[in-house]
Design a protein around this motif. Structure first.
Motif, PDB file in Angstrom:
ATOM      1  N   PHE A   1       0.858  -1.183   0.000  1.00  0.00           N
ATOM      2  CA  PHE A   1       0.000   0.000   0.000  1.00  0.00           C
ATOM      3  C   PHE A   1       0.893   1.231   0.000  1.00  0.00           C
ATOM      4  CE2 PHE A   1      -2.782  -3.233   1.853  1.00  0.00           C
ATOM      5  CZ  PHE A   1      -3.931  -3.057   1.089  1.00  0.00           C
ATOM      6  N   HIS A   2       0.683   2.090  -0.971  1.00  0.00           N
ATOM      7  CA  HIS A   2       1.566   3.240  -1.173  1.00  0.00           C
ATOM      8  C   HIS A   2       0.745   4.527  -1.224  1.00  0.00           C
ATOM      9  CE1 HIS A   2       5.147   5.319  -2.912  1.00  0.00           C
ATOM     10  NE2 HIS A   2       4.195   6.113  -3.389  1.00  0.00           N
ATOM     11  N   SER A   3       1.284   5.572  -0.655  1.00  0.00           N
ATOM     12  CA  SER A   3       0.679   6.897  -0.787  1.00  0.00           C
ATOM     13  C   SER A   3       1.760   7.933  -1.040  1.00  0.00           C
ATOM     14  CB  SER A   3      -0.101   7.284   0.473  1.00  0.00           C
ATOM     15  OG  SER A   3      -0.709   8.568   0.308  1.00  0.00           O
ATOM     16  N   GLU A   4       1.498   8.806  -1.974  1.00  0.00           N
ATOM     17  CA  GLU A   4       2.409   9.904  -2.270  1.00  0.00           C
ATOM     18  C   GLU A   4       2.243  11.058  -1.303  1.00  0.00           C
ATOM     19  OE1 GLU A   4       4.747  10.239  -5.572  1.00  0.00           O
ATOM     20  OE2 GLU A   4       4.757   8.499  -4.233  1.00  0.00           O
ATOM     21  N   GLN A   5       1.198  11.008  -0.486  1.00  0.00           N
ATOM     22  CA  GLN A   5       0.956  12.040   0.520  1.00  0.00           C
ATOM     23  C   GLN A   5       0.764  11.384   1.880  1.00  0.00           C
ATOM     24  OE1 GLN A   5      -1.993  15.113  -0.558  1.00  0.00           O
ATOM     25  NE2 GLN A   5      -2.205  14.117  -2.551  1.00  0.00           N
ATOM     26  N   ALA A   6       1.119  12.092   2.934  1.00  0.00           N
ATOM     27  CA  ALA A   6       0.968  11.550   4.284  1.00  0.00           C
ATOM     28  C   ALA A   6      -0.440  11.737   4.829  1.00  0.00           C
ATOM     29  CB  ALA A   6       1.974  12.193   5.232  1.00  0.00           C
ATOM     30  N   ASP A   7      -1.199  12.673   4.278  1.00  0.00           N
ATOM     31  CA  ASP A   7      -2.547  12.954   4.760  1.00  0.00           C
ATOM     32  C   ASP A   7      -3.555  12.181   3.913  1.00  0.00           C
ATOM     33  OD1 ASP A   7      -5.008  13.957   5.504  1.00  0.00           O
ATOM     34  OD2 ASP A   7      -4.313  16.038   5.654  1.00  0.00           O
ATOM     35  N   LEU A   8      -4.051  11.055   4.440  1.00  0.00           N
ATOM     36  CA  LEU A   8      -4.976  10.213   3.672  1.00  0.00           C
ATOM     37  C   LEU A   8      -6.305  10.901   3.403  1.00  0.00           C
ATOM     38  CD1 LEU A   8      -4.571   6.568   5.041  1.00  0.00           C
ATOM     39  CD2 LEU A   8      -3.762   7.532   2.887  1.00  0.00           C
ATOM     40  N   ASN A   9      -6.752  11.722   4.318  1.00  0.00           N
ATOM     41  CA  ASN A   9      -8.010  12.433   4.096  1.00  0.00           C
ATOM     42  C   ASN A   9      -7.901  13.355   2.886  1.00  0.00           C
ATOM     43  OD1 ASN A   9      -9.266  11.267   6.409  1.00  0.00           O
ATOM     44  ND2 ASN A   9      -8.193  12.736   7.699  1.00  0.00           N
ATOM     45  N   LYS A  10      -6.760  14.015   2.770  1.00  0.00           N
ATOM     46  CA  LYS A  10      -6.557  14.917   1.638  1.00  0.00           C
ATOM     47  C   LYS A  10      -6.393  14.148   0.330  1.00  0.00           C
ATOM     48  CE  LYS A  10      -3.660  18.628  -0.185  1.00  0.00           C
ATOM     49  NZ  LYS A  10      -3.506  17.957  -1.509  1.00  0.00           N
ATOM     50  N   VAL A  11      -5.557  13.109   0.339  1.00  0.00           N
ATOM     51  CA  VAL A  11      -5.322  12.384  -0.911  1.00  0.00           C
ATOM     52  C   VAL A  11      -6.605  11.715  -1.390  1.00  0.00           C
ATOM     53  CG1 VAL A  11      -4.547  10.180   0.110  1.00  0.00           C
ATOM     54  CG2 VAL A  11      -3.731  10.845  -2.131  1.00  0.00           C
ATOM     55  N   PHE A  12      -7.423  11.239  -0.457  1.00  0.00           N
ATOM     56  CA  PHE A  12      -8.699  10.641  -0.849  1.00  0.00           C
ATOM     57  C   PHE A  12      -9.594  11.677  -1.510  1.00  0.00           C
ATOM     58  CE2 PHE A  12     -13.041   9.206  -0.382  1.00  0.00           C
ATOM     59  CZ  PHE A  12     -12.967   7.844  -0.634  1.00  0.00           C
ATOM     60  N   ASP A  13      -9.708  12.842  -0.900  1.00  0.00           N
ATOM     61  CA  ASP A  13     -10.545  13.897  -1.476  1.00  0.00           C
ATOM     62  C   ASP A  13     -10.012  14.350  -2.829  1.00  0.00           C
ATOM     63  OD1 ASP A  13     -12.328  13.823   0.586  1.00  0.00           O
ATOM     64  OD2 ASP A  13     -11.606  15.637   1.580  1.00  0.00           O
ATOM     65  N   ASP A  14      -8.689  14.418  -2.956  1.00  0.00           N
ATOM     66  CA  ASP A  14      -8.099  14.787  -4.245  1.00  0.00           C
ATOM     67  C   ASP A  14      -8.571  13.828  -5.341  1.00  0.00           C
ATOM     68  OD1 ASP A  14      -6.726  16.913  -3.180  1.00  0.00           O
ATOM     69  OD2 ASP A  14      -4.802  15.874  -3.062  1.00  0.00           O
ATOM     70  N   MET A  15      -8.516  12.515  -5.042  1.00  0.00           N
ATOM     71  CA  MET A  15      -8.877  11.520  -6.039  1.00  0.00           C
ATOM     72  C   MET A  15     -10.381  11.432  -6.242  1.00  0.00           C
ATOM     73  SD  MET A  15      -6.147   8.419  -5.260  1.00  0.00           S
ATOM     74  CE  MET A  15      -6.753   8.135  -3.592  1.00  0.00           C
ATOM     75  N   TYR A  16     -11.109  11.339  -5.150  1.00  0.00           N
ATOM     76  CA  TYR A  16     -12.542  11.052  -5.235  1.00  0.00           C
ATOM     77  C   TYR A  16     -13.375  12.276  -5.587  1.00  0.00           C
ATOM     78  CZ  TYR A  16     -16.999   8.864  -4.111  1.00  0.00           C
ATOM     79  OH  TYR A  16     -18.278   8.358  -4.189  1.00  0.00           O
TER      80      TYR A  16
END
Length: 522
Positions: free
Chosen positions: A343-358
């Motif tokens: 599991f990889h994320s380019e950002q440390a803030d999952l709430n933000k990266v999720f909103d960016d994508m979704y």
């Protein structure tokens, strides 16, 4: 005009062959009941089905790793009841790290042993070691309370047994983020613990703490993959049904329900390919593996009690984007892949990266999961020698993809390529240089694919959304308020491989009085 079936009316007419419906059908057939299963697709399994591409690559639609397969656990007890425990077996993921979590500046391999997990987190975040230890202890205590709750527990039951359900009461409205905040975990520690978010398709600030705690501790008891792949599991259940006099009729799309006052007596169907072929089927009892909310809208919401209508007022889980790939001329084990997920994320803030994508369809700094099934078992029947399957998954917004596909098919294909390229760019930069050069097959699936091939409303992946409001005591169960008609679906039980099997088992227990999961139903 539809033709009425001439055969004897079966004891159970099961609508849909997803894992919950298939599990129920197999149990009833094994018990000597006459069952008939109607499936709109050309093969059984729902999201558990396996499709074949190029006559040699076998991909499972959605399932990756599973839990509760150990001796005396849900899946094992179910298989023992069917006489399949020796034939349908499972391989464990790496106990020292079944999920490999990677974010900028941090790496964490999640082990089965929670004390080892605490030690690894404490080493990464020494100033927060005490709060991390307390948080992990609270997670396990909460999961233990949830596990002891009776299947039919409602809010009144929980409150009347408050001493044994302190955390169930305390956290029933809590998101995972709420509990992270309560224990003041650093952002990076939160992300490493919640990086398996594709298992829920929700970020910490929306995900039910109960849903996360149950699944996380479940995998820490043992993460598994079928010895002979998921295709063998589904085929084995179908075989039990057919060898015990049951029948699965494929490519039968249910178009309407036949009611007699407050009783559902049957359905009308249309052949999935030849739409001129119409049929009617009846059953003594009707078991509905379809989405409950969509089913109720077809029957008519006014036919259901106000209590059931209130429970049907759920929102759907988000959908996903999946890339199915095969590589050749390379051994992925040389690049850090093995008996684990990545599991990889380019950002440390999952709430933000999720909103960016979704919310914004921005995948420029994305988060995603990777699985390599070929490393999980010695059964190499999923692809030819010298080739390896690797699959990628992330979140995708159904409405965005649906509207884009209608408005501009070229833009829809371009968006799918953009997401695929974003994931592969990360793989090439961080894990496997020149990865694209080794790809010999690739295929992508979007939310509209889920809707088309699995009949999932809004392309949802897990039925009702796994938010605190939907994942709590008193949620929808098998009861419909209509006579002889029962829900048997992820949204009326629990999602996932284990959750849907359990849903089928529980309904079987309720209707037969015959225990499968060790419960005393007397």
């Amino acid at each position: 005009m539809p033709n009425s079936q001439s055969q004897t009316v079966p004891d159970y007419l099961i609508l849909g062959s997803g894992l919950a419906g298939l599990s129920f059908a197999a149990l009833m057939a094994k018990a000597g009941k006459q069952v008939k299963v109607l499936e709109a697709h050309e093969f059984a399994g729902g999201y558990g089905h396996t499709f074949v591409e190029g006559d040699k690559y076998h991909f499972n639609a959605q399932l990756h790793y599973v839990w509760n397969c150990g001796a005396g656990e849900t899946v094992n007890m179910f298989l023992r009841k069917l006489g399949l425990a020796d034939a349908v077996t499972f391989e464990q993921y790496d106990a020292d790290g079944f999920d490999h979590m990677r974010i900028p500046g941090y790496e964490l391999d999640i082990p089965f042993d929670k004390e080892k997990l605490v030690a690894r987190l404490a080493k990464l975040f020494p100033e927060h070691a005490n709060s991390i230890q307390k948080f992990i202890k609270e997670v396990w205590r909460t999961a233990a309370e949830l596990k002891k709750l009776p299947e039919s527990a409602n809010i009144s039951y929980v409150l009347s047994h408050a001493l044994n359900n302190q955390r169930v009461i305390k956290y029933h409205k809590s998101t995972l983020q709420d509990v992270f905040n309560a224990y003041k975990l650093p952002l990076e520690a939160q992300t490493l613990l919640a990086l398996q978010w594709p298992d829920f398709l929700l970020p910490p600030n929306k995900l039910s703490f109960f849903a996360w705690a149950a699944l996380f501790t479940g995998y820490c008891r043992g993460a598994y993959y079928p010895t002979h792949h998921f295709e063998h599991v589904i085929d084995s259940l179908v075989k039990v049904i057919e060898e015990n006099g049951g029948e699965i009729i494929y490519q039968q799309k249910v178009t309407d329900f036949i009611l007699d006052n407050k009783r559902v007596v049957g359905v009308k169907t249309m052949h999935a390919i030849d739409r001129s072929k119409r049929q009617e089927y009846q059953g003594q009892d009707i078991i509905c593996n379809f989405d409950p909310k969509r089913t109720a809208s077809v029957i008519g919401m006014d036919k259901f009690s106000s209590t059931v209508r209130a429970k049907l007022d759920y929102d759907y889980s988000p959908s996903n984007f999946v890339a199915y790939c095969v590589v050749k001329g390379i051994d992925l084990s040389d690049y850090g892949f093995g008996r684990w997920n990545l599991f990889h994320s380019e950002q440390a803030d999952l709430n933000k990266v999720f909103d960016d994508m979704y919310e914004r369809a921005d995948y420029s700094a994305l988060s995603f999961g990777v699985t390599t099934p070929g490393f999980l078992t010695d059964d190499a029947s999923d692809c030819p020698d010298g080739e390896q399957i690797i699959q990628f998954i992330t979140v995708a917004n159904y409405q965005y993809f649906h509207d884009l596909k209608i408005r501009d098919a070229g833009a829809y294909r371009k968006m799918k390529k953009e997401i695929f390229d974003a994931m592969i760019n990360v793989i090439e930069q961080k894990y496997v240089p020149n990865f694209r050069e080794y790809i010999v097959f690739k295929m992508t699936g979007s939310p509209t694919t889920n809707e088309s091939f699995c009949g999932a409303p809004e392309g949802n992946s897990y039925g009702s959304n796994l938010t605190p409001g939907n994942f709590s005591a008193g949620r929808l169960d098998h009861r419909t308020s209509l006579k002889n008609f029962y829900f048997c679906n992820a949204s009326s039980g629990a999602p996932s491989f284990t959750g849907t099997i359990r849903t089928g088992c529980v309904l079987y227990e309720k209707l037969s009085g015959d225990p499968v999961l060790g419960a005393d139903l007397s």
